[in-house]
Design a protein around this motif. Structure first.
Motif, PDB file in Angstrom:
ATOM      1  N   ALA A  28      47.305  56.568  32.312  1.00 36.85           N
ATOM      2  CA  ALA A  28      46.171  55.998  31.918  1.00 36.85           C
ATOM      3  C   ALA A  28      45.166  57.007  31.113  1.00 36.85           C
ATOM      4  N   ASP A  29      44.298  56.211  30.191  1.00 36.62           N
ATOM      5  CA  ASP A  29      43.245  56.892  29.792  1.00 36.62           C
ATOM      6  C   ASP A  29      43.660  58.007  28.745  1.00 36.62           C
ATOM      7  N   LEU A  30      44.263  57.345  27.586  1.00 35.56           N
ATOM      8  CA  LEU A  30      44.905  58.594  26.755  1.00 35.56           C
ATOM      9  C   LEU A  30      43.483  58.820  25.805  1.00 35.56           C
ATOM     10  N   GLY A  72      45.187  51.546  30.183  1.00 29.24           N
ATOM     11  CA  GLY A  72      43.888  51.293  29.522  1.00 29.24           C
ATOM     12  C   GLY A  72      43.371  52.508  28.885  1.00 29.24           C
ATOM     13  N   ASP A  73      42.412  52.260  28.105  1.00 31.28           N
ATOM     14  CA  ASP A  73      41.903  53.340  27.152  1.00 31.28           C
ATOM     15  C   ASP A  73      42.862  54.105  26.442  1.00 31.28           C
ATOM     16  N   VAL A  74      43.496  53.455  25.688  1.00 29.58           N
ATOM     17  CA  VAL A  74      44.550  54.093  24.973  1.00 29.58           C
ATOM     18  C   VAL A  74      43.848  54.784  23.663  1.00 29.58           C
ATOM     19  N   GLY A 108      42.117  48.663  28.393  1.00 27.81           N
ATOM     20  CA  GLY A 108      40.740  48.978  28.945  1.00 27.81           C
ATOM     21  C   GLY A 108      39.404  48.534  28.114  1.00 27.81           C
ATOM     22  N   ASN A 109      38.316  49.302  28.575  1.00 32.14           N
ATOM     23  CA  ASN A 109      36.964  48.871  27.831  1.00 32.14           C
ATOM     24  C   ASN A 109      37.071  49.496  26.372  1.00 32.14           C
ATOM     25  N   HIS A 110      37.995  50.305  26.114  1.00 38.92           N
ATOM     26  CA  HIS A 110      37.976  50.855  24.822  1.00 38.92           C
ATOM     27  C   HIS A 110      38.954  50.181  24.050  1.00 38.92           C
ATOM     28  N   ASP A 111      39.728  49.363  24.308  1.00 39.61           N
ATOM     29  CA  ASP A 111      41.022  48.956  23.674  1.00 39.61           C
ATOM     30  C   ASP A 111      40.642  47.439  22.922  1.00 39.61           C
ATOM     31  N   PHE A 139      45.568  47.427  37.014  1.00 42.80           N
ATOM     32  CA  PHE A 139      44.442  47.149  36.061  1.00 42.80           C
ATOM     33  C   PHE A 139      43.604  48.055  35.681  1.00 42.80           C
ATOM     34  N   HIS A 140      42.838  48.244  34.684  1.00 40.89           N
ATOM     35  CA  HIS A 140      42.301  49.563  34.133  1.00 40.89           C
ATOM     36  C   HIS A 140      41.065  49.931  35.142  1.00 40.89           C
ATOM     37  N   GLY A 141      40.279  48.974  35.645  1.00 37.56           N
ATOM     38  CA  GLY A 141      39.245  49.112  36.535  1.00 37.56           C
ATOM     39  C   GLY A 141      37.911  48.904  35.817  1.00 37.56           C
ATOM     40  N   GLY A 158      42.654  52.988  36.505  1.00 35.98           N
ATOM     41  CA  GLY A 158      42.119  54.184  35.773  1.00 35.98           C
ATOM     42  C   GLY A 158      40.607  54.109  35.672  1.00 35.98           C
ATOM     43  N   HIS A 159      40.204  54.506  34.607  1.00 33.23           N
ATOM     44  CA  HIS A 159      38.834  54.259  34.122  1.00 33.23           C
ATOM     45  C   HIS A 159      37.971  55.151  34.598  1.00 33.23           C
ATOM     46  N   LEU A 160      37.900  55.791  35.901  1.00 35.86           N
ATOM     47  CA  LEU A 160      36.949  56.455  36.466  1.00 35.86           C
ATOM     48  C   LEU A 160      37.207  58.035  35.933  1.00 35.86           C
TER      49      LEU A 160
HETATM   50 MN   LIG Z   1      37.819  52.986  30.950  1.00 38.19          MN
END
Ligand SMILES: [Mn+2]
Length: 288
Positions: A28-30, A72-74, A108-111, A139-141, A158-160
């Motif tokens: 998660a979160d790259l 998420g947040d690749v 994620g929210n950055h994708d 799910f990303h979160g 992920g996300h946190l």
């Molecule tokens: Mn995120």
């Protein structure tokens, strides 16, 4: 139903899922291109793409998964595609498909606008997430999961970017990335998803959920993943409630954690080597 195994890869911020001999790896979160946002501030860090690929190659060679899920947040820049991302992101995926051809992205929210930057073979789900074998919901979160995920005995998000802060007697702060495992309440999650869907109902949310979505909700074991990009800052999960729970932190928690449906305070934190640190609420005194 057959047993599903959910376990972190030793010494890595990567999760291995296994069901009837089928293995799936999750990271998660790259936050690819995060270096670029730093360079805007005059701090120059070399591209992390080769290093991230090398670490993924080693893990894939060790555990031989059928599929890799990027939870998420690749990429780092939100919504719009920054110029540099046209270089970093395609370069990453070109290298990654050589390592493992079956890649699933859960955005994620950055994708935003990730699709034009990925090869056609890479699958991209909606941000409501996916379920595997009906036993693991991923799910990303940053958003509520899709209805079927609440029937899964395991939830992964992920996300946190969880980290634990320790303060020694001399006042030095040490920060370590951590895994968090916590129990979720199926009933509270059902309430949240129904509310998010603007459902009007009376009585038991679990019954309403079964009626509306045909899903029997369960209390789940939740895993909150550390970020795979270890250069990133994280959210100290053990700051005192009065001190650290800023609006930004609440934003980072996402709707599911904010709703209280996951018993985060009683969640268990682990280091990458498996060291059990304690429950989140017990860890707070270490940060004082
Ligand atoms: Mn995120």
């Amino acid at each position: 139903m057959s047993e599903t195994i959910v376990k972190p890869v030793a010494d890595q911020p990567a999760l291995l899922l296994e069901n009837q001999g089928e293995r799936v790896l999750v990271v998660a979160d790259l936050h690819l291109g995060w270096e670029v946002s730093l360079s805007h501030q005059g701090i120059h860090v070399p591209s992390q793409v080769p290093r991230l690929l090398e670490r993924l190659r080693n893990i894939v060679n060790n555990v031989h998964p059928r599929q890799l899920i990027l939870l998420g947040d690749v990429k780092h820049a939100v919504a719009k595609v920054e110029l540099e991302e046209w270089k970093y992101v395609p370069e990453f995926f070109e290298g990654l498909v050589e390592i493992i051809p079956d890649i699933q992205v859960v955005p994620g929210n950055h994708d935003g606008n990730l699709e034009p930057l990925t090869p056609p073979s890479v699958k991209i789900s909606t941000s409501e997430g996916i379920s595997l074998w009906n036993t693991v919901g991923l799910f990303h979160g940053h958003a509520w999961p899709s209805p079927p995920l609440l029937g899964c005995k395991n939830l992964v998000m992920g996300h946190l970017h969880p980290v634990v802060v320790f303060k020694d007697p001399l006042g030095f702060r040490i920060t370590r990335q951590a895994w968090v495992r916590a129990k979720s309440s199926g009933q509270k999650l059902a309430e949240g998803v129904l509310k998010h869907d603007s459902s009007k109902y009376e009585g038991d949310p679990v019954d309403e959920y079964a009626k509306k979505y045909g899903v029997k909700v369960v209390d789940a074991d939740c895993v909150i993943m550390p970020s795979f990009n270890d250069y990133l800052g994280g959210q100290p999960i053990n700051r005192a409630l009065t001190e650290g729970w800023t609006d930004l932190y609440k934003e980072y928690m996402g709707p599911v954690l904010r709703s209280g449906a996951v018993d985060f305070e009683n969640g268990e934190a682990y280091l990458f080597d498996g060291t059990f640190l304690g429950r989140v609420h017990d860890l707070r005194k270490l940060a004082q």
